[in-house]
Write a protein that holds these residues in place. Structure first.
Motif, mmCIF file in Angstrom:
data_model
loop_
_atom_site.group_PDB
_atom_site.id
_atom_site.type_symbol
_atom_site.label_atom_id
_atom_site.label_comp_id
_atom_site.label_asym_id
_atom_site.label_seq_id
_atom_site.Cartn_x
_atom_site.Cartn_y
_atom_site.Cartn_z
ATOM 1 N N UNK A 135 -27.640 44.120 -18.829
ATOM 2 C CA UNK A 135 -26.623 44.951 -19.633
ATOM 3 C C UNK A 135 -27.420 45.924 -20.436
ATOM 4 N N UNK A 136 -28.645 45.584 -20.592
ATOM 5 C CA UNK A 136 -29.625 46.598 -21.147
ATOM 6 C C UNK A 136 -30.098 47.855 -20.187
ATOM 7 N N UNK A 137 -30.343 46.930 -18.837
ATOM 8 C CA UNK A 137 -30.722 48.193 -17.995
ATOM 9 C C UNK A 137 -30.062 49.101 -17.463
ATOM 10 N N UNK A 138 -28.570 48.615 -17.679
ATOM 11 C CA UNK A 138 -27.432 49.715 -17.130
ATOM 12 C C UNK A 138 -27.534 51.141 -18.228
ATOM 13 N N UNK A 139 -28.179 50.725 -19.500
ATOM 14 C CA UNK A 139 -28.204 51.978 -20.497
ATOM 15 C C UNK A 139 -29.568 52.592 -20.505
ATOM 16 N N UNK A 140 -30.493 51.878 -19.954
ATOM 17 C CA UNK A 140 -31.928 52.575 -20.040
ATOM 18 C C UNK A 140 -31.769 54.025 -19.471
ATOM 19 N N UNK A 141 -31.825 54.155 -18.001
ATOM 20 C CA UNK A 141 -31.702 55.584 -17.601
ATOM 21 C C UNK A 141 -30.686 56.474 -18.221
ATOM 22 N N UNK A 188 -18.438 51.576 -31.259
ATOM 23 C CA UNK A 188 -19.204 51.364 -32.379
ATOM 24 C C UNK A 188 -20.643 52.240 -32.402
ATOM 25 N N UNK A 189 -20.398 53.405 -32.272
ATOM 26 C CA UNK A 189 -21.445 54.359 -32.244
ATOM 27 C C UNK A 189 -22.335 54.248 -33.652
ATOM 28 N N UNK A 190 -23.758 54.162 -33.306
ATOM 29 C CA UNK A 190 -24.612 54.033 -34.490
ATOM 30 C C UNK A 190 -25.588 55.077 -34.537
ATOM 31 N N UNK A 191 -25.843 55.777 -35.558
ATOM 32 C CA UNK A 191 -26.664 56.837 -35.668
ATOM 33 C C UNK A 191 -26.398 57.901 -34.451
ATOM 34 N N UNK A 192 -25.103 58.124 -34.244
ATOM 35 C CA UNK A 192 -24.787 59.137 -33.289
ATOM 36 C C UNK A 192 -24.329 58.401 -31.727
ATOM 37 N N UNK A 193 -24.813 57.357 -31.632
ATOM 38 C CA UNK A 193 -24.610 56.905 -30.221
ATOM 39 C C UNK A 193 -24.424 55.493 -30.086
ATOM 40 N N UNK A 194 -23.935 54.905 -29.235
ATOM 41 C CA UNK A 194 -23.884 53.525 -28.883
ATOM 42 C C UNK A 194 -25.044 52.616 -28.410
ATOM 43 N N UNK A 195 -25.948 53.430 -28.044
ATOM 44 C CA UNK A 195 -27.136 53.153 -27.498
ATOM 45 C C UNK A 195 -27.730 51.678 -28.554
ATOM 46 N N UNK A 196 -27.991 51.979 -29.951
ATOM 47 C CA UNK A 196 -28.784 50.883 -30.392
ATOM 48 C C UNK A 196 -27.915 49.669 -30.555
ATOM 49 N N UNK A 197 -26.598 49.752 -30.439
ATOM 50 C CA UNK A 197 -25.611 48.689 -30.203
ATOM 51 C C UNK A 197 -25.876 47.711 -28.961
ATOM 52 N N UNK A 198 -25.804 48.736 -28.022
ATOM 53 C CA UNK A 198 -26.172 47.753 -26.676
ATOM 54 C C UNK A 198 -27.404 46.967 -26.576
ATOM 55 N N UNK A 199 -28.525 47.802 -27.053
ATOM 56 C CA UNK A 199 -29.882 46.804 -27.010
ATOM 57 C C UNK A 199 -29.784 45.703 -28.125
ATOM 58 N N UNK A 200 -28.941 45.931 -29.428
ATOM 59 C CA UNK A 200 -28.993 44.953 -30.155
ATOM 60 C C UNK A 200 -27.962 43.792 -29.609
ATOM 61 N N UNK A 201 -26.956 44.028 -28.875
ATOM 62 C CA UNK A 201 -26.104 42.911 -28.095
ATOM 63 C C UNK A 201 -27.252 42.266 -27.123
ATOM 64 N N UNK A 202 -27.987 43.151 -26.265
ATOM 65 C CA UNK A 202 -28.976 42.239 -25.419
ATOM 66 C C UNK A 202 -29.889 41.318 -26.264
ATOM 67 N N UNK A 203 -30.282 41.777 -27.513
ATOM 68 C CA UNK A 203 -31.138 40.837 -28.325
ATOM 69 C C UNK A 203 -30.352 39.642 -28.756
#
Length: 479
Positions: free
Chosen positions: A290-296, A428-443
């Protein structure tokens, strides 16, 4: 030479074409799996399919479960020829559909068909190995399959980025389709005169051990239910929140009930030993992929990296994965499985939280490459260990079921977590995007995985060093 007769190898004239064709099919499947991760951000942007980004990954993994179950049952019933040919045709068809798609829904249709083919192709090829190669050559052909994954792991993301940057993202689908057709023709020609039926001297006990039609039918139905529900979770991101969230929750509950008979008893409640191994595999796979899909995607959209350079993060992870696998093969028995779990989980948690910080602060984009390399190394330590533990806890009577369960848990965990990540990214965009939420989900998923991780044990006895080494060089993406 032995007794005047030539020594059998996987490269002798009787098997050369089959070996080359099979290895190339594995190689192209690996290239495609890595290429899609690199170029999918471009596909979603070009076709205005942001909300469907995650389901393009999750759907392929989900239908792959159907492909695996159907191909395995079909091969047992009538040999692997028809399942293999059907699976490769589906794989090619899916690539072509995705390559010519004019909207994101058509891309997803192609990816769903591609998943059916990819899952079935792998299983059918393994049965071909069992029917064509003598047991003493199995290790060598599987080592060749492993090498067919290692090379794409190193060059695939960069190559896909270059193709997308200098040609077009469509060629990452269409180019692989053309090459797969060529490899497929080679396999057909060489398999035409080969007897792929089950061994006629199979013992009555072996024949009796074959699963009955009713059990096979039930497994296929359950696999279909799991796949449909996983895809529904992905599509929830494209619906209004009042519809999307209930749809996702109901679908996850359906998956939990449907997958239960496909896994060892007690898996969903993290029973000790084998059930916890299988559960942890699915959870860790979900967190990582899940995290890998959003890294690039983050590197390209937030930090304006080119597709070619963004692919370097995936390359770093692949190299670290392969290197760490070799390390655990040599020293894993000394450390023990539980200690290995703690080390791997700690490294993964550092990587996920570090990515969340980078995504939140919009700073230090090159740290993403380093962090994702750490994540890949952690997976290299952990993934082969879970494979070996599964075999260590298995008997000849349940090796097939347990191996299948590990793959099903892996694919389902990845599909569901990626789909949920897509829903969170949009909702759930956080600080302007959903990337932090995705990586928090992975954690968060990783922390849940630590519960079964502490209950996996160290196997019923000393783990065979040869088995550890074999798992260490196996598919570096799927351990």
């Amino acid at each position: 030479m032995s007794g005047g007769l030539p020594v059998a190898t996987i490269w002798d004239r009787h098997r050369l074409g089959i070996t080359v064709g099979s290895v190339v099919l594995i190689f192209l499947g690996a290239i495609e799996a890595l290429a899609v991760t690199t170029v999918m951000p471009l596909v979603a942007a070009d076709l205005h399919g942001e909300a469907l980004y995650a389901v393009a990954f999750a759907g392929t993994l989900a239908t792959g479960v159907i492909g695996m179950v159907v191909a395995g049952a079909w091969s047992d019933r009538s040999g692997p020829r028809a399942p293999l040919y059907t699976a490769v045709v589906l794989f090619i068809a899916g690539l072509l559909i995705a390559g010519v798609a004019t909207d994101m829904y058509v891309v997803i249709l192609g990816r769903l068909i591609q998943g059916l083919g990819a899952g079935g192709q792998t299983v059918a090829l393994y049965v071909v190995v069992a029917r064509v190669y003598p047991p003493q050559l199995h290790g060598r052909i599987f080592a060749a399959f492993a090498a067919a994954w290692v090379v794409p792991s190193m060059i695939g993301p960069f190559l896909a980025g270059a193709v997308a940057q200098y040609l077009h993202w469509r060629w990452t689908f269409l180019g692989v389709a053309v090459l797969t057709v060529i490899a497929f023709i080679l396999v057909i020609v060489r398999l035409r005169a080969v007897d792929l039926n089950a061994h006629p001297d199979a013992s009555p006990d072996q024949q009796a051990a074959a699963p009955d039609g009713g059990r096979i039918g039930l497994r296929i139905i359950l696999a279909v239910v799991v796949a449909i529900a996983a895809v529904a979770v992905g599509f929830a991101a494209d619906a209004a929140p009042a519809i999307g969230w209930p749809l996702a929750l109901v679908s996850i509950v359906v998956i939990a009930f449907a997958i239960k008979p496909l896994l060892p008893a007690g898996s969903l409640r993290a029973a000790p030993r084998l059930p916890s191994v299988v559960l942890m595999r699915g959870l860790v796979a979900g967190a990582f992929f899940a995290a890998e899909a959003y890294v690039p995607k983050m590197l390209m959209e937030r930090f304006d990296f080119s597709p070619t350079i963004a692919g370097l993060a995936l390359t770093a992870a692949a190299l670290a994965w392969s290197g760490a696998s070799a390390v655990q093969g040599r020293y894993g028995e000394q450390l023990g499985s539980r200690r290995m779990v703690v080390i791997s989980a700690a490294l993964l948690l550092i990587a996920f939280l570090g990515l969340a910080v980078v995504a939140s602060t919009h700073a230090l984009p090159w740290a993403v490459v380093v962090l994702w390399g750490i994540a890949g190394g952690a997976m290299g330590l952990l993934y082969p260990r879970l494979t070996v533990l599964t075999l260590a806890y298995s008997t000849p009577a349940d090796e097939g079921f347990n191996s299948s369960a590990l793959s099903i848990s892996d694919a389902t965990g990845s599909a569901v977590t990626i789909a949920v990540a897509g829903l969170l990214f949009v909702s759930l965009p956080f600080t302007g995007s959903g990337f932090p939420v995705v990586f928090a989900l992975a954690a968060a998923v990783l922390l849940v995985a630590s519960i079964p991780g502490l209950r996996i044990g160290d196997g019923p006895g000393a783990i065979d060093a040869d088995a550890v080494s074999a798992a260490s060089v196996s598919d570096p993406r799927r351990g």
